[in-house]
Design a protein around this motif. Sequence first.
Motif: not given
Length: 164
Positions: A57, A68-69, A72, A76
């Motif tokens: 990732q 990073k956020t 994610v 998702d």
Amino acid sequence: MTAMSPPPTRTQPDLSYLLDHTGHVLRTQMAAALAEIGLTARMHCVLVHALEEERTQIQLAEIGDMDKTTMVVTVDALEKAGLAERRPSSTDRRARIIAVTEEGARTAERSQRIVDEVHERALAALPDADRETFLRLLTHLATGPLGTPAPGPGPTARRVRQRS
């Protein structure tokens, strides 16, 4: 009351505006085209680059220039859609890779065709003889003089670049 001074005379085209505006318009066209198959440009980027080789990732976030956020949230969404899943790395038990499902691979093929079509429509506005020169010069700027942001006093807000 003081008289207003005339504005400074522009001596060069506004390159910042030209690059920012055309980039913005291209991103909105890409977003609209990919939305028709339920993807974002970030989702497309992750699928395509995760198919190239086993990548974590973090590696995919670097390729897609995502924080990073954002990464994610993107993974998702890919997992929820059944297009990708997080799996342990075959080379490092501590690392998790993003594995593209069979449906994700088919979707990546479709999304790559869409991306190519959007790019082709944009380039079709240029005379045939100028396309290759334009792309060569733009690549030169992006990999040379404009390849690395200048260090600044702090973080600068900017749109995230999508590689495809």
